[in-house]
Design a protein around this motif. Structure first.
Motif, mmCIF file in Angstrom:
data_model
loop_
_atom_site.group_PDB
_atom_site.id
_atom_site.type_symbol
_atom_site.label_atom_id
_atom_site.label_comp_id
_atom_site.label_asym_id
_atom_site.label_seq_id
_atom_site.Cartn_x
_atom_site.Cartn_y
_atom_site.Cartn_z
ATOM 1 N N LYS A 61 0.914 -1.180 -0.024
ATOM 2 C CA LYS A 61 0.124 -0.003 0.165
ATOM 3 C C LYS A 61 0.816 1.261 0.166
ATOM 4 N N LEU A 62 0.707 2.153 -1.071
ATOM 5 C CA LEU A 62 1.683 3.198 -1.220
ATOM 6 C C LEU A 62 0.718 4.258 -1.231
ATOM 7 N N SER A 63 1.553 5.361 -0.602
ATOM 8 C CA SER A 63 0.643 6.594 -0.174
ATOM 9 C C SER A 63 1.027 7.739 -1.233
ATOM 10 N N PHE A 64 -0.277 8.709 -1.219
ATOM 11 C CA PHE A 64 -0.172 9.874 -1.981
ATOM 12 C C PHE A 64 -1.167 10.775 -1.666
ATOM 13 N N ARG A 65 -1.073 12.021 -1.917
ATOM 14 C CA ARG A 65 -2.055 12.971 -1.610
ATOM 15 C C ARG A 65 -2.671 13.876 -2.780
ATOM 16 N N GLU A 66 -3.977 13.770 -2.761
ATOM 17 C CA GLU A 66 -4.605 14.625 -4.196
ATOM 18 C C GLU A 66 -5.290 16.041 -3.667
ATOM 19 N N TYR A 67 -5.026 16.802 -4.582
ATOM 20 C CA TYR A 67 -5.641 18.253 -4.579
ATOM 21 C C TYR A 67 -6.393 18.406 -5.622
ATOM 22 N N GLN A 68 -7.528 18.387 -5.250
ATOM 23 C CA GLN A 68 -8.740 18.624 -5.985
ATOM 24 C C GLN A 68 -8.910 20.226 -6.648
ATOM 25 N N VAL A 69 -9.477 20.268 -7.878
ATOM 26 C CA VAL A 69 -9.612 21.787 -8.256
ATOM 27 C C VAL A 69 -10.987 22.086 -7.608
ATOM 28 N N ALA A 70 -11.073 23.597 -7.006
ATOM 29 C CA ALA A 70 -12.206 23.775 -6.447
ATOM 30 C C ALA A 70 -13.313 24.258 -7.267
ATOM 31 N N ASN A 71 -12.970 24.963 -8.266
ATOM 32 C CA ASN A 71 -14.185 25.436 -9.191
ATOM 33 C C ASN A 71 -14.010 25.146 -10.488
ATOM 34 N N GLY A 72 -14.956 24.490 -11.316
ATOM 35 C CA GLY A 72 -14.861 24.363 -12.549
ATOM 36 C C GLY A 72 -14.222 22.796 -12.868
ATOM 37 N N LEU A 73 -14.263 22.549 -14.001
ATOM 38 C CA LEU A 73 -13.901 21.136 -14.705
ATOM 39 C C LEU A 73 -12.405 21.382 -14.322
ATOM 40 N N PRO A 74 -11.677 20.140 -14.195
ATOM 41 C CA PRO A 74 -10.034 20.250 -14.038
ATOM 42 C C PRO A 74 -9.562 20.457 -15.860
ATOM 43 N N LYS A 75 -8.291 21.283 -15.759
ATOM 44 C CA LYS A 75 -7.763 21.237 -17.136
ATOM 45 C C LYS A 75 -7.020 20.089 -17.467
ATOM 46 N N GLY A 76 -6.583 19.208 -16.694
ATOM 47 C CA GLY A 76 -5.848 18.099 -16.614
ATOM 48 C C GLY A 76 -5.288 17.727 -15.102
ATOM 49 N N SER A 77 -4.109 17.164 -15.176
ATOM 50 C CA SER A 77 -3.763 16.849 -14.112
ATOM 51 C C SER A 77 -2.016 16.840 -13.926
ATOM 52 N N VAL A 78 -1.649 16.969 -12.456
ATOM 53 C CA VAL A 78 -0.153 16.874 -12.404
ATOM 54 C C VAL A 78 0.400 16.118 -11.420
ATOM 55 N N VAL A 79 1.236 15.156 -11.653
ATOM 56 C CA VAL A 79 1.698 14.104 -10.732
ATOM 57 C C VAL A 79 3.065 14.565 -10.271
ATOM 58 N N LEU A 80 3.218 14.899 -9.228
ATOM 59 C CA LEU A 80 4.344 15.511 -8.464
ATOM 60 C C LEU A 80 5.248 14.551 -7.599
ATOM 61 N N ILE A 81 6.505 14.503 -8.096
ATOM 62 C CA ILE A 81 7.494 13.265 -7.458
ATOM 63 C C ILE A 81 8.584 14.213 -6.455
ATOM 64 N N HIS A 82 8.692 14.243 -5.379
ATOM 65 C CA HIS A 82 9.330 14.978 -4.503
ATOM 66 C C HIS A 82 10.990 14.544 -4.590
ATOM 67 N N GLY A 83 11.632 15.370 -3.993
ATOM 68 C CA GLY A 83 13.206 15.227 -4.321
ATOM 69 C C GLY A 83 13.827 14.023 -3.151
ATOM 70 N N SER A 84 15.027 13.950 -2.922
ATOM 71 C CA SER A 84 15.794 12.954 -2.196
ATOM 72 C C SER A 84 15.593 13.303 -0.819
ATOM 73 N N SER A 85 15.096 12.226 0.135
ATOM 74 C CA SER A 85 15.128 12.065 1.382
ATOM 75 C C SER A 85 13.680 12.514 1.934
ATOM 76 N N ALA A 86 12.885 13.265 0.943
ATOM 77 C CA ALA A 86 11.710 14.028 1.465
ATOM 78 C C ALA A 86 10.295 12.946 1.158
ATOM 79 N N SER A 87 9.293 13.644 1.386
ATOM 80 C CA SER A 87 7.926 12.983 1.163
ATOM 81 C C SER A 87 7.004 13.703 0.154
ATOM 82 N N GLY A 88 5.908 13.357 -0.195
ATOM 83 C CA GLY A 88 5.035 14.183 -1.055
ATOM 84 C C GLY A 88 4.543 15.341 -0.254
ATOM 85 N N LYS A 89 4.789 15.469 1.031
ATOM 86 C CA LYS A 89 4.327 16.607 1.836
ATOM 87 C C LYS A 89 5.150 17.748 1.256
ATOM 88 N N SER A 90 6.309 17.602 1.087
ATOM 89 C CA SER A 90 7.384 18.470 0.671
ATOM 90 C C SER A 90 6.813 19.479 -0.552
#
Length: 324
Positions: A61-90
């Motif tokens: 089970k691998l962890s991630f966080r989702e940030y949803q668009v507040a208003n309107g339909l999404p234009k697309g999506s972006v998947v963010l990969i953190h740097g060394s030592s860090a986590s998605g929180k960064s």
């Protein structure tokens, strides 16, 4: 008989050298690097989304966080990969900004970091690509989908962008990426951020070349974290994780293999890499990609400063426009 003795002595010497390199040649403990450790202390995490999980092919089970668009339909999506030592929180500040700009954003905890697996370890080189493919299959980020990575995460994004799986994403965004230890863009020890156990790294690499992967779990790199940060970040990487969380060893071939839109953003004052050499490094491999260098921005500030974040958003908008 004399020849056999000589061969035996040489073999014994090699075994002894490899044994010493593996047991005594690990990484040291670099002093904390304030320019990496300190900037996150001022980040407001009060609106950090709760972590979600997806199931990888090995059942993890691998962890991630989702940030949803507040208003309107999404234009697309972006998947963010953190740097060394860090986590998605960064990547919280950047993920929020992408969502505000109309893109559903996902901040992953790469296996071996944060809430994904055992910190500092993976099972085999290539597992991170499989995990990303499994994430894409399970969550199905909306197209056009951009894979964006910072620092070592940027190197991993380059690895994926030059792989046979590159068509899983529409675009690729490199944020001050680690390209390779022998790349013109690399500073010694990433400006003081890392300590590499070179003898152990060489010895384990030599064993891997003949198919021996017994020591791939051993740590070969440590990061310049404060004692406090070591408790919640990832202080060291195994050989397997170090090799996988970055570009291919032949990073030049990796660059040449990219066929999807690719954009690079970095700060001119980056203390980990020679930002002024990014453009010519890619041009040397036949990739004249767009590169935006932001004055006065250092390494970590690239993910926190509003001007830098807006440059990343503009890069994604530009790549999306090129697809039409």
């Amino acid at each position: 008989m004399k020849l056999l003795i000589i061969i035996g002595v040489i073999f014994l010497g090699l075994v002894t050298a490899i044994t010493l390199a593996i047991t005594l040649g690990g990484p040291g403990n670099p002093p904390p690097m304030s320019s990496i450790n300190d900037p996150f202390s001022g980040v407001d995490y009060s609106d950090l989304p709760a972590p979600r999980q997806f199931t990888a092919r090995d059942g993890a089970k691998l962890s991630f966080r989702e940030y949803q668009v507040a208003n309107g339909l999404p234009k697309g999506s972006v998947v963010l990969i953190h740097g060394s030592s860090a986590s998605g929180k960064s990547m919280h500040q950047m993920a929020k900004a992408f969502a505000a700009a109309g893109y559903t954003a996902f901040a992953l905890d790469v296996r071996g970091h944060g809430g994904s697996g055992t910190k500092g370890y993976i099972d085999y080189v290539g597992q991170l690509e499989n995990d990303l493919e499994d994430f894409s299959s399970a969550i199905k980020p909306q197209k056009p989908a951009t894979l964006a990575g910072f620092s070592s995460g940027g190197g991993f994004v380059l690895r994926f962008a030059g792989s046979a799986k590159q068509q899983l994403f529409s675009n690729y965004l490199l944020l001050s990426p680690f390209i390779g230890l022998d790349s013109p863009t690399s500073r010694p020890n990433s400006g003081g951020w890392v300590s590499v156990g070179v003898p152990r790294l060489i010895a384990v690499s030599a064993l891997n070349a003949i198919g021996v992967r017994t020591f791939n779990h051993l740590p070969v790199i440590k990061f310049a974290l404060s004692e406090e940060a070591k408790s919640f970040l990832t202080p060291q990487y195994s050989y397997a994780l170090l090799l996988n969380f970055g570009p291919e060893r032949d990073w030049r071939a990796n660059i040449r293999a990219v066929r999807q839109p690719l954009f690079l953003v970095a700060g001119q004052s980056d203390e980990a890499f020679h930002a002024d050499l990014f453009s010519q490094t890619f041009k040397a491999e036949g990739k004249d990609i767009p590169v935006t260098l932001i004055p006065g921005i250092g390494h970590i500030a690239l993910t926190l400063d509003p001007t830098a974040i807006q440059a990343a958003i503009s890069a994604v908008k530009s790549m999306d426009a090129s697809l039409k």
